[in-house]
Scaffold this active site. Structure first.
Site, mmCIF file in Angstrom:
data_model
loop_
_atom_site.group_PDB
_atom_site.id
_atom_site.type_symbol
_atom_site.label_atom_id
_atom_site.label_comp_id
_atom_site.label_asym_id
_atom_site.label_seq_id
_atom_site.Cartn_x
_atom_site.Cartn_y
_atom_site.Cartn_z
ATOM 1 N N GLU A 236 0.827 -1.206 0.000
ATOM 2 C CA GLU A 236 0.000 0.000 0.000
ATOM 3 C C GLU A 236 0.861 1.255 0.000
ATOM 4 O O GLU A 236 0.558 2.227 -0.703
ATOM 5 C CB GLU A 236 -0.936 0.017 1.221
ATOM 6 C CG GLU A 236 -1.954 -1.108 1.253
ATOM 7 C CD GLU A 236 -1.446 -2.360 1.977
ATOM 8 O OE1 GLU A 236 -2.293 -3.212 2.315
ATOM 9 O OE2 GLU A 236 -0.227 -2.515 2.194
ATOM 10 N N CYS B 212 -0.311 1.339 7.147
ATOM 11 C CA CYS B 212 -0.848 1.557 5.804
ATOM 12 C C CYS B 212 -2.205 2.246 5.859
ATOM 13 O O CYS B 212 -2.490 3.137 5.057
ATOM 14 C CB CYS B 212 -0.933 0.235 5.053
ATOM 15 S SG CYS B 212 0.703 -0.449 4.659
#
Length: 172
Positions: free
Chosen positions: A70, A101
């Site tokens: 991510e 993330c």
């Protein structure tokens, strides 16, 4: 496994909608990462039906513990768009984003997270996960991110199976 061989349906997303290809792209990118010695995580960032970035985890490649899929996808999307604000974007993640993330997704103003497997699945595969779900982070942090979990779960679980079968695999 290829994007065209995946049966793509999830009631929260819709019945065979065009967006199904975005998770398939994240899955394909993750298989690429696994083949190159990385871990079984991928993410695809989309805006207006167009893939902006699609990346796999690069922790071992870069010796950077923050190089989750991510994060690498957010970095690439920001670079391509020339901004740190990804308003209007959706991130398709093969696994529920970890707290780091999720925070980056929140700060980038990504509007929607669609993930396949859960943080628990990653922990079960041997990863050192914090047992805090995205729903908990959203609630506690008063975030407005829309979250859809369990999308194409079986196809994403296959990534953990592929990773587990690799000799010399390393978790963190």
């Amino acid at each position: 496994m290829t994007a065209s061989s995946i049966d793509l349906y999830h009631p929260a997303i819709g019945d065979f909608m065009p967006e199904k290809r975005f998770m398939a792209a994240a899955i394909e990118k993750t298989f690429e990462g696994i083949r190159s010695g990385q871990t079984p995580f991928g993410a695809c960032i989309v805006r207006n039906g167009e893939i902006i970035s699609c990346e796999h985890n690069r922790v071992w490649e870069t010796t950077d513990i923050t190089a989750h899929a991510e994060i690498t996808a957010i970095r690439e999307a920001c670079r391509k768009l020339g901004t740190v604000e990804l308003t209007g974007c959706t991130i398709y993640s093969t696994t529920e984003p970890c707290p780091m993330c999720f925070s980056a997704i929140h700060w980038a103003r990504i509007e929607k997270i669609v993930f396949g497997t859960s943080i628990r699945d990653a922990a079960d595969a041997g990863f050192n996960e914090l047992a805090i779900s995205n729903q908990e982070l959203k609630k506690d942090g008063c975030s407005h991110i829309h979250i859809v979990g369990g999308f194409m779960r079986e196809e994403n679980i296959e990534l953990f199976r592929e990773f587990a079968a690799r000799p010399g695999k390393k978790t963190y």
